[in-house]
Write a protein that holds these residues in place. Structure first.
Motif, PDB file in Angstrom:
ATOM      1  N   GLU A 214       0.832  -1.250   0.273  1.00 16.43           N
ATOM      2  CA  GLU A 214      -0.064   0.034  -0.022  1.00 16.43           C
ATOM      3  C   GLU A 214       0.848   1.252   0.120  1.00 16.43           C
ATOM      4  OE1 GLU A 214      -3.206   0.048  -0.232  1.00 16.43           O
ATOM      5  OE2 GLU A 214      -3.165  -2.223  -0.743  1.00 16.43           O
ATOM      6  N   LEU A 215       2.074   1.157   0.706  1.00 17.27           N
ATOM      7  CA  LEU A 215       2.776   2.387   0.668  1.00 17.27           C
ATOM      8  C   LEU A 215       3.572   2.430  -0.542  1.00 17.27           C
ATOM      9  CD1 LEU A 215       4.601   2.013   4.402  1.00 17.27           C
ATOM     10  CD2 LEU A 215       2.725   3.977   3.461  1.00 17.27           C
ATOM     11  N   SER A 216       3.756   1.581  -1.436  1.00 17.84           N
ATOM     12  CA  SER A 216       4.522   1.697  -2.468  1.00 17.84           C
ATOM     13  C   SER A 216       3.945   2.425  -3.719  1.00 17.84           C
ATOM     14  CB  SER A 216       5.137   0.352  -3.046  1.00 17.84           C
ATOM     15  OG  SER A 216       3.810  -0.397  -3.394  1.00 17.84           O
ATOM     16  N   HIS A 217       2.765   2.750  -3.446  1.00 20.06           N
ATOM     17  CA  HIS A 217       2.016   3.735  -4.461  1.00 20.06           C
ATOM     18  C   HIS A 217       2.762   4.903  -4.337  1.00 20.06           C
ATOM     19  CE1 HIS A 217      -1.200   0.740  -5.580  1.00 20.06           C
ATOM     20  NE2 HIS A 217      -1.255   0.331  -4.555  1.00 20.06           N
ATOM     21  N   GLY A 218       3.345   5.431  -3.242  1.00 20.60           N
ATOM     22  CA  GLY A 218       3.930   6.740  -3.161  1.00 20.60           C
ATOM     23  C   GLY A 218       2.763   7.925  -2.994  1.00 20.60           C
ATOM     24  N   ASP A 219       1.672   7.480  -2.451  1.00 23.20           N
ATOM     25  CA  ASP A 219       0.651   8.634  -2.282  1.00 23.20           C
ATOM     26  C   ASP A 219       0.155   8.858  -0.940  1.00 23.20           C
ATOM     27  OD1 ASP A 219      -0.643   6.290  -2.145  1.00 23.20           O
ATOM     28  OD2 ASP A 219      -2.134   6.418  -3.907  1.00 23.20           O
ATOM     29  N   VAL A 220       0.759   7.941   0.068  1.00 25.89           N
ATOM     30  CA  VAL A 220       0.368   8.283   1.385  1.00 25.89           C
ATOM     31  C   VAL A 220       1.109   9.254   2.170  1.00 25.89           C
ATOM     32  CG1 VAL A 220       0.269   6.799   3.871  1.00 25.89           C
ATOM     33  CG2 VAL A 220      -0.374   5.719   1.797  1.00 25.89           C
ATOM     34  N   ALA A 221       0.272  10.224   2.885  1.00 27.66           N
ATOM     35  CA  ALA A 221       0.874  11.404   3.510  1.00 27.66           C
ATOM     36  C   ALA A 221       1.398  10.802   4.803  1.00 27.66           C
ATOM     37  CB  ALA A 221       0.019  12.377   3.806  1.00 27.66           C
ATOM     38  N   CYS A 222       0.590   9.820   5.452  1.00 27.86           N
ATOM     39  CA  CYS A 222       0.884   9.653   6.930  1.00 27.86           C
ATOM     40  C   CYS A 222       0.295   8.240   7.276  1.00 27.86           C
ATOM     41  CB  CYS A 222       0.258  10.816   7.837  1.00 27.86           C
ATOM     42  SG  CYS A 222       0.631  10.592   9.474  1.00 27.86           S
ATOM     43  N   VAL A 223       0.865   7.564   7.988  1.00 26.96           N
ATOM     44  CA  VAL A 223       0.485   6.307   8.629  1.00 26.96           C
ATOM     45  C   VAL A 223       0.147   6.743  10.124  1.00 26.96           C
ATOM     46  CG1 VAL A 223       1.012   4.047   9.425  1.00 26.96           C
ATOM     47  CG2 VAL A 223       1.952   4.651   7.172  1.00 26.96           C
ATOM     48  N   ILE A 224      -1.102   6.437  10.357  1.00 27.62           N
ATOM     49  CA  ILE A 224      -1.799   6.694  11.760  1.00 27.62           C
ATOM     50  C   ILE A 224      -1.667   5.309  12.479  1.00 27.62           C
ATOM     51  CG2 ILE A 224      -3.853   7.325  10.981  1.00 27.62           C
ATOM     52  CD1 ILE A 224      -4.347   8.775  13.296  1.00 27.62           C
ATOM     53  N   THR A 225      -1.249   5.133  13.563  1.00 23.55           N
ATOM     54  CA  THR A 225      -1.125   3.900  14.165  1.00 23.55           C
ATOM     55  C   THR A 225      -1.001   3.954  16.073  1.00 23.55           C
ATOM     56  OG1 THR A 225      -0.295   1.603  14.534  1.00 23.55           O
ATOM     57  CG2 THR A 225       1.255   3.299  14.264  1.00 23.55           C
ATOM     58  N   GLU A 226      -1.443   3.163  16.654  1.00 21.66           N
ATOM     59  CA  GLU A 226      -1.116   2.921  18.008  1.00 21.66           C
ATOM     60  C   GLU A 226       0.109   2.134  18.083  1.00 21.66           C
ATOM     61  OE1 GLU A 226      -4.375   2.545  21.334  1.00 21.66           O
ATOM     62  OE2 GLU A 226      -5.169   1.599  19.530  1.00 21.66           O
TER      63      GLU A 226
END
Ligand SMILES: Cc1ncc(COP(=O)(O)O)c(C=O)c1O
Length: 461
Positions: A214-226
C-alpha cells in the motif's frame, strides 16, 4: 471442561436476568435520572456512549476520588475503568485538583501564552523527545490536526490506517475490511462525505507485505497507528514490525504518526520511549491533563522545518492577519488545561507512580490468568503497563480481523454487570482493567474475588 461459552448460554441468560434485577434494586435514583435524561438528551445521556454500560441504564455518579467512585444511590465502586483512560492517574488527584482549582480563580481563557505553558512544552520535549508541540482539546482533534499537517507538507492526500483501529472521531479512520478483504465505511458510522477510496488505505496490523504494497503507491501522506492496537481488544505488535514500519514509511516518503493516547499506560514516556520508537508525529490525549479536556501533539525537527516552509511562523515572515490554519481551536491551551498538564506531568506521571500502577495491574492480570487456567478457558490476558485486558480467544490476535473473533458481547456484558453489582467498574467497550496510582491491593482483591466468583457461577461449579 469444554468450551464454556457454548455450554453455558442458558445458564448465562438466567444469571443475566438475576443480575439485572439486582442492578435495578440497587440503582433506583439512577433509573429516575435516566428517565429525565431521555427527555433532554438525544440518547438519554450527555454523551451517547454513556448508555453502553452494563445494566439496564447508566449508573449516575455523585463523586469520585482516587480509585473510588460513588453513585447517586450511595453505592461505592473500585474504578478500573477510569473514564476509559481519561482518569488514568486517579480521580481528582490532589496535585492536579489543587492546581486546577487555583488556576480557576486566576483566569481560564485569554488566548495568551503563560509561563506554565513554556514549562509544559519543555517537559514534553524532554520526556518524549520530539522538539516542537501544539495543544488541542481532545486526542481526536490532535489526530485531525496532525493529519492536516502531514498532508500540508507531503502534498499527498492519503492516510494509511489499520483495520480495527480507533483514533477518535477522525473521518479517515472510520473504515473496516469486509469479509472479502475490501475496505468499506465502518458499519454504523456515516462516511460524512469522506471519499474513503480516494483518501484512505487500509491494511491489517502486523502485515509487513500489505503495508509495503500500500505504501509503494507513493501517495500516502501519513500512517496513523497506536504502538500496539488497544481498541479492538489488545493486538500486540509482532517482533520487528515497528522496525519495518519505520523503514517502509521512510522508504516511501510517508510520515509516521504514533498515537499513545491509551499506551501511555506503559510508562512515563509511553511505548515511544520504552521501545525507542521514532515517530514523525506523536499524539497523546485523555489523561494527560488529569481528565480536563486536552491533547498534545509533537513533531520531529524535520517535520517542523517542512511545516515552517509551507507556512512560515511570524518570526520568519509569516502572515499575522487572516491567518487561518485549520488547526488549533480557541480553547486549546487555556490556562486550566495548562495547569492540569503541568501538575500531571510534574507530580503524577512519575516513575514511582507508574511502578505502583504496573504492580497493581500485574496483580490483576495474574489473578485473572489463574482463573482462566482453573476453568481451562480458551482465553488469554494481555498487559501493557498499568492496563490489563482479557480476550475470549486462546492466543493474542495478530490483527484486527482476528481480534474481532475474540469478542463476545453477551458474555462481556454479563461479566461487566456481575462486577458492577459487586462494586467494581470496568470499561464497557473492553474487558480492560486500568490501575491508577491510588489503587490499593485491597481494591485489586475486590475485583479478583468478584471475577473468580463470576466464573465459578458461570461454570456452575
Ligand atoms: C488511541 C486513541 N486515540 C484517540 C482517541 C480519541 O480520544 P478522544 O475521544 O478524547 O478524542 C482514543 C479514544 O479512545 C484512542 O483510544
Amino acid at each position: 471442561m469444554g468450551h464454556m461459552m457454548d455450554i453455558d448460554t442458558q445458564r448465562m441468560q438466567h444469571l443475566i436476568e438475576r443480575e439485572q434485577q439486582r442492578f435495578e434494586a440497587r440503582h433506583p435514583r439512577s433509573a429516575a435520572l435516566y428517565e429525565r435524561g431521555k427527555h433532554v438528551y438525544l440518547y438519554g445521556t450527555p454523551l451517547h456512549w454513556m448508555q453502553l454500560w452494563a445494566g439496564s441504564y447508566p449508573v449516575y455518579m455523585s463523586e469520585a476520588k482516587g480509585a473510588r467512585l460513588r453513585d447517586v444511590d450511595g453505592n461505592e465502586f473500585v474504578d478500573l475503568c477510569l473514564g476509559d483512560t481519561g482518569s488514568m492517574f486517579g480521580h481528582s488527584h490532589p496535585a492536579i485538583a489543587d492546581a486546577i482549582a487555583r488556576q480557576a480563580q486566576r483566569g481560564v481563557t485569554a488566548m495568551l501564552p503563560s509561563e506554565d505553558g513554556v514549562w509544559v512544552g519543555e517537559e514534553l520535549r524532554r520526556r518524549f523527545g520530539l522538539p516542537y508541540w501544539q495543544l488541542a482539546t481532545s486526542a481526536s482533534d490532535a489526530n485531525r490536526f496532525a493529519l492536516r499537517l502531514a498532508r500540508m507538507i507531503t502534498n499527498r492526500n492519503k492516510v494509511l490506517v489499520f483495520n480495527g483501529n480507533y483514533h477518535g472521531s477522525v473521518d479517515e479512520t472510520q473504515v473496516e475490511l469486509d469479509a472479502s478483504g475490501h475496505m468499506r465505511s465502518r458499519t454504523n458510522v456515516h462516511a460524512n462525505g469522506m471519499d474513503h477510496d480516494r483518501l484512505v488505505r487500509l491494511v491489517e496490523f502486523n502485515d509487513v507485505d500489505a503495508l509495503e504494497r500500500e505504501l509503494s503507491h507513493g501517495d500516502v501522506a501519513c500512517v496513523i497507528t497506536e504502538p500496539m492496537m488497544t481498541n479492538i481488544g489488545m493486538v500486540p505488535v509482532a517482533p520487528g514490525y515497528h522496525d519495518a514500519l519505520r523503514r517502509l514509511t521512510r522508504k516511501y516518503g510517508a510520515l509516521l504518526l504514533i498515537d499513545e493516547t491509551h499506551t501511555i499506560s506503559t510508562g512515563p514516556g509511553g511505548c515511544t520511549r520504552a521501545w525507542g520508537l521514532e515517530p514523525d508525529i506523536f499524539v497523546l490525549g485523555k489523561a494527560i491533563a488529569g481528565g480536563i479536556p486536552s491533547a498534545v501533539y509533537g513533531v520531529s525537527e524535520e517535520v517542523a522545518q517542512r511545516v515552517w516552509q509551507a507556512k512560515p511562523p511570524v518570526w520568519a515572515g509569516g502572515e499575522k492577519r487572516n491567518n487561518h490554519s485549520g488547526f488549533g481551536g480557541t480553547l486549546a491551551g487555556n490556562q486550566l488545561t495548562i495547569a492540569g498538564l503541568r501538575a500531571t506531568l510534574e507530580h503524577v506521571m512519575t516513575d514511582e507512580n507508574y511502578a505502583h500502577m504496573i504492580d497493581m495491574a500485574t496483580r490483576i492480570a495474574r489473578s485473572v490468568e489463574a482463573d482462566i487456567a482453573r476453568f481451562a478457558l480458551p482465553w488469554h490476558v494481555t498487559q501493557i503497563g498499568a492496563r490489563a485486558e482479557y480476550m475470549f480467544m486462546p492466543q493474542p490476535p495478530v490483527n484486527g480481523t482476528q481480534a474481532k473473533t475474540g469478542r463476545n458481547g453477551p458474555l462481556e456484558a454479563f461479566i461487566h454487570l456481575y462486577l458492577l453489582n459487586r462494586g467494581v467498574l470496568i470499561t464497557p467497550f473492553h474487558n480492560m482493567m486500568l490501575a491508577c496510582p491510588q489503587l490499593t491491593p485491597e481494591d485489586v482483591d475486590q475485583h479478583n474475588l468478584a471475577f473468580s466468583e463470576c466464573l465459578t457461577e458461570l461454570a456452575g461449579a
